[in-house]
Each structure stands twice: as structure tokens, then as C-alpha cells.
Design a protein around this motif. Structure first.
Motif, PDB file in Angstrom:
ATOM      1  N   ALA A 187      10.546   2.037  16.464  1.00 30.40           N
ATOM      2  CA  ALA A 187       9.942   3.374  17.311  1.00 30.40           C
ATOM      3  C   ALA A 187      11.120   4.047  16.024  1.00 30.40           C
ATOM      4  N   HIS A 188      12.446   3.514  16.695  1.00 27.65           N
ATOM      5  CA  HIS A 188      13.582   4.447  15.893  1.00 27.65           C
ATOM      6  C   HIS A 188      14.206   4.991  14.612  1.00 27.65           C
ATOM      7  N   THR A 189      13.084   4.253  13.764  1.00 24.82           N
ATOM      8  CA  THR A 189      13.254   4.220  12.589  1.00 24.82           C
ATOM      9  C   THR A 189      11.936   5.657  12.737  1.00 24.82           C
ATOM     10  N   VAL A 190      11.084   5.515  12.904  1.00 22.75           N
ATOM     11  CA  VAL A 190      10.002   6.632  12.875  1.00 22.75           C
ATOM     12  C   VAL A 190      10.735   7.528  13.869  1.00 22.75           C
ATOM     13  N   ALA A 191      11.119   7.557  14.735  1.00 16.41           N
ATOM     14  CA  ALA A 191      11.552   8.560  14.805  1.00 16.41           C
ATOM     15  C   ALA A 191      12.993   9.310  14.823  1.00 16.41           C
ATOM     16  N   HIS A 192      13.513   9.035  13.271  1.00 17.53           N
ATOM     17  CA  HIS A 192      14.313   9.753  12.562  1.00 17.53           C
ATOM     18  C   HIS A 192      14.048  10.343  11.810  1.00 17.53           C
ATOM     19  N   ALA A 193      12.937   9.754  11.615  1.00 19.99           N
ATOM     20  CA  ALA A 193      12.383  10.555   9.635  1.00 19.99           C
ATOM     21  C   ALA A 193      11.321  11.889   9.801  1.00 19.99           C
ATOM     22  N   PRO A 194      11.815  12.165   8.475  1.00 18.46           N
ATOM     23  CA  PRO A 194      11.210  13.580   9.117  1.00 18.46           C
ATOM     24  C   PRO A 194       9.623  13.590   9.816  1.00 18.46           C
ATOM     25  N   ALA A 195       9.394  14.863  10.312  1.00 17.61           N
ATOM     26  CA  ALA A 195       8.640  15.434  11.037  1.00 17.61           C
ATOM     27  C   ALA A 195       7.587  15.650   9.892  1.00 17.61           C
ATOM     28  N   PRO A 196       6.202  15.051  10.931  1.00 15.38           N
ATOM     29  CA  PRO A 196       4.952  14.880  10.028  1.00 15.38           C
ATOM     30  C   PRO A 196       4.756  16.195  10.373  1.00 15.38           C
ATOM     31  N   CYS A 197       4.553  17.132  10.028  1.00 18.75           N
ATOM     32  CA  CYS A 197       4.297  18.464  10.443  1.00 18.75           C
ATOM     33  C   CYS A 197       3.531  18.619   8.826  1.00 18.75           C
ATOM     34  N   GLY A 198       2.553  19.788   8.416  1.00 22.25           N
ATOM     35  CA  GLY A 198       1.618  20.943   7.477  1.00 22.25           C
ATOM     36  C   GLY A 198       0.931  19.878   6.763  1.00 22.25           C
ATOM     37  N   ALA A 199       0.319  20.646   5.601  1.00 22.09           N
ATOM     38  CA  ALA A 199      -0.668  19.508   4.633  1.00 22.09           C
ATOM     39  C   ALA A 199      -0.102  19.038   3.510  1.00 22.09           C
ATOM     40  N   ARG A 200       0.529  18.350   3.276  1.00 23.60           N
ATOM     41  CA  ARG A 200       1.003  17.785   2.206  1.00 23.60           C
ATOM     42  C   ARG A 200       1.552  16.502   2.746  1.00 23.60           C
ATOM     43  N   TYR A 201       0.449  15.824   1.591  1.00 20.91           N
ATOM     44  CA  TYR A 201       0.642  13.816   2.363  1.00 20.91           C
ATOM     45  C   TYR A 201       2.102  13.164   2.087  1.00 20.91           C
ATOM     46  N   ARG A 202       2.417  13.467   1.202  1.00 21.41           N
ATOM     47  CA  ARG A 202       3.553  12.379   0.492  1.00 21.41           C
ATOM     48  C   ARG A 202       4.940  13.094   1.713  1.00 21.41           C
ATOM     49  N   ASP A 203       5.045  14.670   2.739  1.00 14.87           N
ATOM     50  CA  ASP A 203       5.568  15.047   3.585  1.00 14.87           C
ATOM     51  C   ASP A 203       5.130  13.949   4.924  1.00 14.87           C
ATOM     52  N   PHE A 204       3.455  13.616   5.274  1.00 16.13           N
ATOM     53  CA  PHE A 204       2.998  12.895   6.183  1.00 16.13           C
ATOM     54  C   PHE A 204       3.988  11.536   5.516  1.00 16.13           C
ATOM     55  N   LEU A 205       3.383  10.803   4.298  1.00 14.94           N
ATOM     56  CA  LEU A 205       3.895   9.248   4.166  1.00 14.94           C
ATOM     57  C   LEU A 205       5.464   9.444   4.636  1.00 14.94           C
ATOM     58  N   ARG A 206       6.499  10.544   3.807  1.00 16.81           N
ATOM     59  CA  ARG A 206       7.593  10.226   4.155  1.00 16.81           C
ATOM     60  C   ARG A 206       8.542  10.153   5.842  1.00 16.81           C
ATOM     61  N   SER A 207       6.908  10.583   6.698  1.00 18.40           N
ATOM     62  CA  SER A 207       7.716   9.712   8.630  1.00 18.40           C
ATOM     63  C   SER A 207       7.041   8.966   8.932  1.00 18.40           C
ATOM     64  N   ARG A 208       6.629   7.885   8.158  1.00 16.76           N
ATOM     65  CA  ARG A 208       6.244   6.716   8.463  1.00 16.76           C
ATOM     66  C   ARG A 208       6.263   5.935   7.422  1.00 16.76           C
ATOM     67  N   PRO A 209       8.515   5.827   6.906  1.00 13.11           N
ATOM     68  CA  PRO A 209       8.542   5.164   5.874  1.00 13.11           C
ATOM     69  C   PRO A 209       8.501   3.362   5.944  1.00 13.11           C
ATOM     70  N   ARG A 210       8.417   2.851   5.193  1.00 12.62           N
ATOM     71  CA  ARG A 210       7.892   1.851   4.468  1.00 12.62           C
ATOM     72  C   ARG A 210       9.149   0.647   5.329  1.00 12.62           C
ATOM     73  N   LEU A 211      10.694   1.086   5.888  1.00  7.60           N
ATOM     74  CA  LEU A 211      11.503   0.483   6.722  1.00  7.60           C
ATOM     75  C   LEU A 211      11.180   0.719   7.834  1.00  7.60           C
ATOM     76  N   ALA A 212      10.082   1.308   8.109  1.00  8.30           N
ATOM     77  CA  ALA A 212      10.290   0.817   9.578  1.00  8.30           C
ATOM     78  C   ALA A 212       9.019  -0.346  10.226  1.00  8.30           C
ATOM     79  N   GLU A 213       8.466   0.081   8.805  1.00  7.09           N
ATOM     80  CA  GLU A 213       7.786  -1.587   9.045  1.00  7.09           C
ATOM     81  C   GLU A 213       7.697  -2.616   9.316  1.00  7.09           C
ATOM     82  N   ASN A 214       8.905  -2.727   7.809  1.00  3.97           N
ATOM     83  CA  ASN A 214       9.879  -3.868   6.972  1.00  3.97           C
ATOM     84  C   ASN A 214      10.730  -4.116   8.790  1.00  3.97           C
ATOM     85  N   LEU A 215      11.630  -3.154   9.198  1.00  3.73           N
ATOM     86  CA  LEU A 215      11.884  -4.138  10.533  1.00  3.73           C
ATOM     87  C   LEU A 215      11.237  -4.564  12.096  1.00  3.73           C
ATOM     88  N   ALA A 216      10.841  -3.678  12.055  1.00  5.59           N
ATOM     89  CA  ALA A 216       9.986  -4.254  12.685  1.00  5.59           C
ATOM     90  C   ALA A 216       9.084  -5.533  12.312  1.00  5.59           C
TER      91      ALA A 216
END
Length: 443
Positions: A187-216
């Protein structure tokens, strides 16, 4: 025998072989050579282009019933399952109202499902803040295990566990040797990632980085190591975590892992801006990551492939704006899992025996469903008649789940489910449903 099925291609523990399969009282009573001298009240000869598979087992399905039946329901979801060769599903505890976090909610869910399911259905319990005292009762009432989140689940009535709450839940669940399944994103990593707003998929992908999964995942593994609890990692998306998972298993951590057809099929590079039908959490990642997930399946690091069927109404996908931040995250694919995985698997040199291991045998083992997942003596006579070389193009209007939305729409896939059998009887979607509600250990 009640029924005798003869097929030149049957996937059994011996591999893909020619066999005659006899059924008596809903169970496999004979597995014999194709020309064996057996008699039955009914004899079914499979076509030369058909393969007899065990019925698939999908342990990650959100049926959203009761409470959000505009999204999905027991009837529509299990129709889709049957049409896709799936004969057993286990329903997730959230997105329904109430969520399955105490015995009263479990009873409500069972009453809602009674008489409406076309395949057999079991239930997961939920682990949320404040229900530690309810977990043993849910276990004794027959849930197959528990699910917890480490960040917001998407619905307020199923809140996430803080690290100390997760540790307490694992200690409690481990005390009666039950299974804990975890949505592992930090949750901490996702909270500090770029906000998931707008229509660009690459922006959404940056909002849920691999690091969030890896740490959890690392945190869950460490707590599983300390407590000894059996833990299952849900919908693995980040291939970065595979070495950590391998290491944990070498150390004796009781850990299993799943991934989903969409992570094995799609890639971030091909998702168009505004195509919110592809939104899920954790997200679909890059093509190179996808290939590493396939390697993890091949070497056994990933145990199984299940749908994480999580549909919603079309409006919640926000096709009007294409805003990935505002859209509901979930993939609707319950009916399409087998052809989707088979299409990609055979491109990479895998056989139907591999697909059956990932989508029938291993999910059944993970959930403790000892009487299904294989075609073998004494097992429940659940079958899928599959034409692996027949190609079709997905038309979402022809799918059985409630709302016609799926990222597979328009995609050519190989493999058509011709018939699905439950307890030795073909499932007829025009007749009353014959599925049963399951408790851990039996119907």
C-alpha cells in the motif's frame, strides 16, 4: 456402467492416451484401453478432433452475489464456467454484500446460491481487520481458506490488513492449518507512485509498479516463514518475484502461487490508450515480463492458472472517458480461460497435459479438492470435451457472464469447448442447474 466414453485422446495421469472411461454413480469407475470389452447404458464416442480433459477447477472467481448482482451472479457466472469447461469454482469473499467475513454472511451467500449454480461452487472466507475471532468458525463451517488484501481492495466493506494484522491472521489460520491467500501489493509503494489518472495505459502501469508487488510478496513470505502458515499468492503479475519465491520454497516455506490467463496472453505494449477493459490490479505488464511468467510456469515456480474473473457493469469501465484511474479494475474471462491459455501455451511448445496440470490438477490440489482435477479411478466424473485445433474469434455478445465486456473481444483463439460434463452428465444450460454447493471436504 452408466456411461462409457471412448476417445482416442484422453488426458490422464499417464499422459495423453487412447482410453475408454467408464462412469458409475457420478464417479470414474473404469479407465481402460480404447478397445476394452466394457458395457454401459450409454456409450459416447468422441470425434477424431476431440480430446477428453478433466473438468477445470477455477479457485479465483468473483460472483458478486448477493449485493452486486448487476455486476455478476451465481447463475450467469456458473453458466459461463460450464461453457468454458470449468466444473468447479471457488467464490471470492468480496464484492458481494455482505462480504464473507463471518458465518452469518456465509449462510447468506449459500442461501443466495442454492439451486442456481450450473457447476459445483465452494467459498473462500475473508480476513479483514476486526474478524480474527470469526476465522475459526468460518473454517469449521467449511470455507476453503481465507483471502486478505494488503492495500485497498476496491470496495470499502472489505478493508486491507495492516502488517501486524496480517501476522495475527497468519498465526490464527496456521493454528488450524488452513490456507491464507493474499493479494500482495504494498500500500505504501502504491500510495507514493504517480496517480492513476487519464487514458494513457503507461501512466496506469506506473501507478502499480512491480516494486509494490515485490515488496509485498517478500513481506508475506517472511511472515509465512515465521508463522508456518500455508500461504497462496494470488494473481502473480511481476516476474521479478520468481527468484524470491524459488528461494522461499527451498527454505521450506509453505507457499503456492497462481497467475492468470490475461497476464500470459496480453502485454502492456499492445494495450491502447483508453482501453479500460484491460484494467486489472496488479496490472498487465510488458511482453518480456510475460515471457518470464511462462518460464515460471514451465519450471513449476508458478503452480496454477486461474481466471480472477472480476466483472462489472459497462458503465464502471468508464468507456466514456477511457480514464484508467476512474475505471473498475477487473478482467471478465471465466468462459475463455482454457482457449486463451491453450492458444499461448502451444505457441511455446507446451502440451495439453501441461494445461490440465495448471488449470485442473494443481488448483484442485491447492484448494484441497481431492476428488477432482484428474481423470482417474474414484474421481468425480467431471469432463471437458475439447477441440484443440478449432479456431474462433471471441464475440463478447455470445459469452454467458452477465455484462458483455472482456478484453478478449475480437481476439482469435484456438480451442473450443464442445461439451462439459458434471458427475457423468452433460451440462445443459437450457435445463435447471444441477451444480452443488461445496464445503471443505465434501458437498
Amino acid at each position: 456402467m452408466d456411461v462409457l466414453l471412448r476417445a482416442r485422446r484422453v488426458v490422464t495421469a499417464a499422459g495423453e492416451v487412447a482410453r475408454s472411461i467408464g462412469v458409475r454413480d457420478g464417479r470414474v469407475a473404469a479407465v481402460e484401453p480404447l478397445d476394452a470389452d466394457l458395457t454401459a447404458a450409454e456409450v459416447v464416442e468422441l470425434g477424431a478432433d476431440e480430446v477428453l480433459l478433466p473438468g477445470l477447477v477455477d479457485t479465483h472467481v468473483h460472483m458478486n452475489d448477493p449485493g452486486r448482482t448487476a455486476w455478476e451472479g451465481f447463475g450467469s457466472a456458473t453458466r459461463a464456467a460450464a461453457a468454458g469447461g470449468v466444473t468447479t469454482v471457488v467464490d471470492m469473499p468480496l464484492n458481494s454484500i455482505p462480504p464473507t467475513t463471518d458465518i452469518a454472511a456465509l449462510r447468506t451467500k449459500r442461501r443466495t446460491a442454492e439451486g442456481r449454480v450450473y457447476v459445483d461452487v465452494g467459498f473462500w472466507g475473508g480476513a479483514v481487520p476486526g474478524n480474527l475471532g470469526d476465522l475459526r468458525g468460518l473454517h469449521d463451517a467449511g470455507v476453503f481458506g481465507f483471502k486478505g488484501f494488503l492495500l485497498h481492495s476496491g470496495v470499502d466493506e472489505f478493508p486491507p490488513l495492516e502488517p501486524d494484522e496480517l501476522a495475527a491472521a497468519l498465526r490464527e489460520i496456521g493454528s488450524f492449518d488452513a490456507l491464507m491467500t493474499v493479494h500482495a501489493e504494498d500500500a505504501h509503494t502504491v500510495a507514493h507512485a504517480p496517480a492513476p489518472c487519464g487514458a494513457r495505459y503507461r501512466d496506469f502501469l506506473r501507478s502499480r509498479p512491480r516494486l509494490a508487488e515485490n515488496l509485498a510478496i517478500a513481506r508475506v513470505i517472511e511472515l509465512a516463514r515465521r508463522t508456518g502458515c500455508r500461504v497462496h499468492l494470488l494473481h502473480l503479475s511481476s516476474a521479478d518475484a520468481l527468484p524470491v519465491i524459488r528461494s522461499a520454497r527451498r527454505d521450506g516455506v509453505r507457499l503456492t502461487v497462481e497467475t492468470c490467463p490475461h497476464y500470459l496472453t496480453f502485454s502492456a505494449e499492445e494495450i491502447a490508450d483508453g482501453a479500460t477493459q484491460f484494467k486489472c490490479c496488479p496490472p498487465i505488464r510488458e511482453a518480456a515480463n510475460r515471457e518470464l511468467l511462462w518460464q515460471g510456469l514451465a519450471d513449476g515456480t508458478i503452480d496454477c492458472v486461474v481466471s480472477d474473473h472480476s466483472p462489472c457493469t459497462p458503465e464502471l469501465k468508464r468507456f466514456d472517458s477511457g480514464d484508467f484511474g476512474a475505471a473498475w479494475g477487473g478482467i471478465a474471462s471465466l468462459q475463455l480461460g482454457l482457449p486463451a491459455v491453450w492458444t499461448e501455451a502451444r505457441r511455446r511448445g507446451h502440451a495439453l497435459t501441461d494445461v490440465v496440470r495448471w488449470m485442473a490438477q494443481r488448483p484442485a490440489e491447492q484448494a484441497g479438492l481431492a476428488d477432482r482435477g484428474r481423470i482417474a479411478l474414484g474421481r468425480q466424473a467431471d469432463f471437458c470435451v475439447f477441440a484443440p485445433d478449432q479456431v474462433f474469434v471471441v464475440d463478447q455478445e455470445r459469452l454467458h457472464h452477465r455484462n458483455p465486456v472482456t478484453p478478449y473481444h475480437g481476439r482469435p483463439l484456438a480451442g473450443v469447448v464442445r461439451t462439459t460434463w458434471l458427475r457423468g452428465v452433460p451440462i445443459d444450460l437450457d435445463s435447471p442447474p444441477q451444480g452443488r454447493l461445496l464445503t471443505r471436504g465434501g458437498a
